[in-house]
Design a protein around this motif. Structure first.
Motif, PDB file in Angstrom:
ATOM      1  N   PRO A 139      40.017  43.064  33.273  1.00 48.12           N
ATOM      2  CA  PRO A 139      40.235  42.822  34.705  1.00 48.12           C
ATOM      3  C   PRO A 139      41.317  43.705  35.305  1.00 48.12           C
ATOM      4  CG  PRO A 139      41.176  41.040  33.406  1.00 48.12           C
ATOM      5  CD  PRO A 139      40.395  41.895  32.458  1.00 48.12           C
ATOM      6  N   ILE A 168      33.812  45.621  41.610  1.00 47.72           N
ATOM      7  CA  ILE A 168      33.647  44.334  40.915  1.00 47.72           C
ATOM      8  C   ILE A 168      32.291  44.252  40.224  1.00 47.72           C
ATOM      9  CG2 ILE A 168      32.763  43.042  42.900  1.00 47.72           C
ATOM     10  CD1 ILE A 168      34.609  40.713  41.929  1.00 47.72           C
ATOM     11  N   PHE A 213      31.651  43.542  36.032  1.00 49.42           N
ATOM     12  CA  PHE A 213      30.750  42.583  35.394  1.00 49.42           C
ATOM     13  C   PHE A 213      29.695  43.287  34.549  1.00 49.42           C
ATOM     14  CE2 PHE A 213      32.356  39.506  38.587  1.00 49.42           C
ATOM     15  CZ  PHE A 213      32.645  38.455  37.721  1.00 49.42           C
ATOM     16  N   TYR A 221      30.604  37.312  44.208  1.00 49.89           N
ATOM     17  CA  TYR A 221      31.277  37.838  43.018  1.00 49.89           C
ATOM     18  C   TYR A 221      32.611  37.130  42.779  1.00 49.89           C
ATOM     19  CZ  TYR A 221      28.285  41.929  42.140  1.00 49.89           C
ATOM     20  OH  TYR A 221      27.251  42.757  41.805  1.00 49.89           O
ATOM     21  N   TYR A 268      34.267  35.427  39.475  1.00 51.23           N
ATOM     22  CA  TYR A 268      35.457  36.074  38.916  1.00 51.23           C
ATOM     23  C   TYR A 268      36.585  35.079  38.685  1.00 51.23           C
ATOM     24  CZ  TYR A 268      38.975  39.782  38.340  1.00 51.23           C
ATOM     25  OH  TYR A 268      39.954  40.604  37.863  1.00 51.23           O
ATOM     26  N   HIS A 270      36.326  32.080  32.973  1.00 53.15           N
ATOM     27  CA  HIS A 270      36.547  33.530  33.051  1.00 53.15           C
ATOM     28  C   HIS A 270      38.027  33.849  33.176  1.00 53.15           C
ATOM     29  CE1 HIS A 270      36.561  37.560  35.004  1.00 53.15           C
ATOM     30  NE2 HIS A 270      35.600  37.772  34.134  1.00 53.15           N
ATOM     31  N   VAL A 308      42.795  36.712  34.005  1.00 54.43           N
ATOM     32  CA  VAL A 308      42.568  37.323  35.319  1.00 54.43           C
ATOM     33  C   VAL A 308      43.822  37.285  36.186  1.00 54.43           C
ATOM     34  CG1 VAL A 308      41.326  37.035  37.496  1.00 54.43           C
ATOM     35  CG2 VAL A 308      40.081  36.934  35.337  1.00 54.43           C
TER      36      VAL A 308
END
Length: 437
Positions: free
Chosen positions: A68, A129, A133, A190, A194, A199, A205
């Motif tokens: 990330p 982004i 992914f 998204y 995220y 995640h 993140v």
């Protein structure tokens, strides 16, 4: 990734189909304005999109926390390039006049172009982004987000173009505005994925929202050549398109329709290209070069098989496919006649596109971006010089110009295939240097 990219193709396809319900001039203007927009952001998009390979390499090596952080660096790049994009927009808008387009076409092209450029930041954020992914192999997220954006875009653009369902009638500006709004919506989808708890915890993140100079340097070192490669390829293609449109409205409309059908082949192949880049990057990061051969073989089987089927469709149903875009005007016959001849060239080069995209995806995933940049720039520059001579110096007709374009793609495919079959990009020392921050 194929579904995701096909959703984007469907969005562009329907926009131009809506334009055909107005007249041929709007089709040509949408193509000219749209491609010029892509050229304007191509360099920055090429740099930012290298996040796919970069993230995949960190993912393959087990450095999950760095994945990330690549997004954060990409967003910084997208933000810093906005003043440059403003200058680019003011300069690029003059291309339509310099290429000798009719005043009424120039007015439409500029409207479409400036609305898209106003949303360029969102386009770059979405690219960043989505590349992330793709890099961590969560391609289903990319598919869901992009398909959601298209579901919003198609009815919204229709309403804004024709002024229905309480919306203002904006014509070609409505098509561009619908695209910008759909892009913002897609970013929101998204963001939901995220920032999910699972995640956030796995990839740290919240701790990734910092400037990481090591990742940024590597991002720019490998991404800048990708940016130049995409820019030069897009710029020469756009100049070729604008030169071709100088033949007249009918020729411009015929090319717009043919390239609309070309998207049925090219855009799904871009999805395969992204998938190959991600998988190659993952195995390079993990030091498992034996698996790269399996990825390459699978990519060629899928891409060539798909393109071969479409080539047959383009040849046997070319006239019927042109008639789909028949305009309300009485003179569509010359457009259909020229376009059906150009469809034969399209059927010829779709297999070359398959080779180019699988080979370039492999080389990009392995960090061979400098070679891709130099080779692509050289061949595209030669193609553009040839087009200037054919159209402006020798004054040959549109068919001669079109087949020159076809030959360029065939040549590029052979050169890329030659590099792929060699061992230079596989050398351990080169791969080790590429992975260094």
């Amino acid at each position: 990734m194929v579904v995701s990219q096909s959703a984007f193709a469907l969005m562009v396809f329907t926009d131009r189909l809506f334009m055909s319900k107005i007249d041929a001039l709007h089709i040509a203007a949408a193509l000219g304005g749209g491609v010029t927009f892509f050229v304007s952001i191509a360099f920055f998009m090429g740099v930012i999109a290298y996040a796919t390979a970069l993230v995949a390499q960190y993912y393959g090596s087990g450095q999950y926390a760095k994945c990330p952080r690549v997004i954060t660096q990409g967003l910084i790049i997208a933000l810093l390039c906005q003043p440059l994009l403003l200058i680019v927009a003011l300069l690029a808008a003059e291309l339509f006049r310099l290429m000798g387009h009719l005043p009424e076409q120039i007015a439409l092209e500029r409207q479409y172009y400036f609305v898209l450029m106003a949303g360029s930041f969102f386009t770059l954020v979405k690219t960043c982004i989505a590349s992330y992914f793709s890099g961590i192999a969560r391609t289903r997220v990319v598919m869901i987000s992009d398909v959601s954006g298209v579901i919003i875009n198609i009815p919204l653009s229709y309403a804004l173009i024709f002024g229905v369902w309480g919306m203002p009638e904006l014509g070609i500006r409505g098509a561009a505005l619908g695209t910008v709004v759909a892009t913002i919506f897609t970013i929101g989808v998204y963001a939901v994925f995220y920032f999910t708890r699972v995640h956030r915890l796995r990839f740290a993140v919240l701790e990734s929202l910092v400037l990481d100079k090591g990742i940024l340097r590597r991002y720019l070192r490998l991404g800048l050549p990708s940016g130049f490669e995409l820019f030069v390829g897009a710029a020469t293609f756009n100049l070729f398109l604008l030169l071709f449109q100088s033949y007249g409205i009918n020729e411009g409309a015929a090319m717009a329709i043919v390239f609309n059908w070309d998207m049925l082949n090219y855009v799904p192949l871009v999805g395969m290209n992204i998938a190959v880049t991600s998988m190659i990057g993952r195995y390079v990061g993990a030091g498992d070069m034996a698996r790269t051969n399996e990825v390459i073989s699978a990519g060629f089987v899928l891409a060539l098989g798909y393109s071969f089927i479409l080539a047959l469709v383009f040849i046997f149903f070319r006239w019927e496919m042109m008639q789909v875009f028949a305009t309300p005007e009485d003179d569509f016959g010359p457009i259909a006649a020229l376009g059906s001849q150009m469809m034969i060239g399209l059927a010829t080069y779709v297999l070359a596109d398959a080779v180019i995209l699988i080979a370039s995806g492999t080389l990009r995933g392995a960090g061979d971006t400098h070679w891709l940049m130099n080779t692509s720039m050289l061949i595209h520059a030669l193609m553009l010089i040839g087009q200037v001579v054919i159209i402006k110096v020798l004054h040959y007709g549109p068919i001669a110009s079109w087949w020159t374009f076809v030959i360029m793609l065939l040549s590029l495919a052979l050169v890329y295939l030659s590099r792929l079959l060699g061992n230079t990009w596989r050398q351990p020392k080169r791969l080790k240097r590429m992975l260094q921050e």
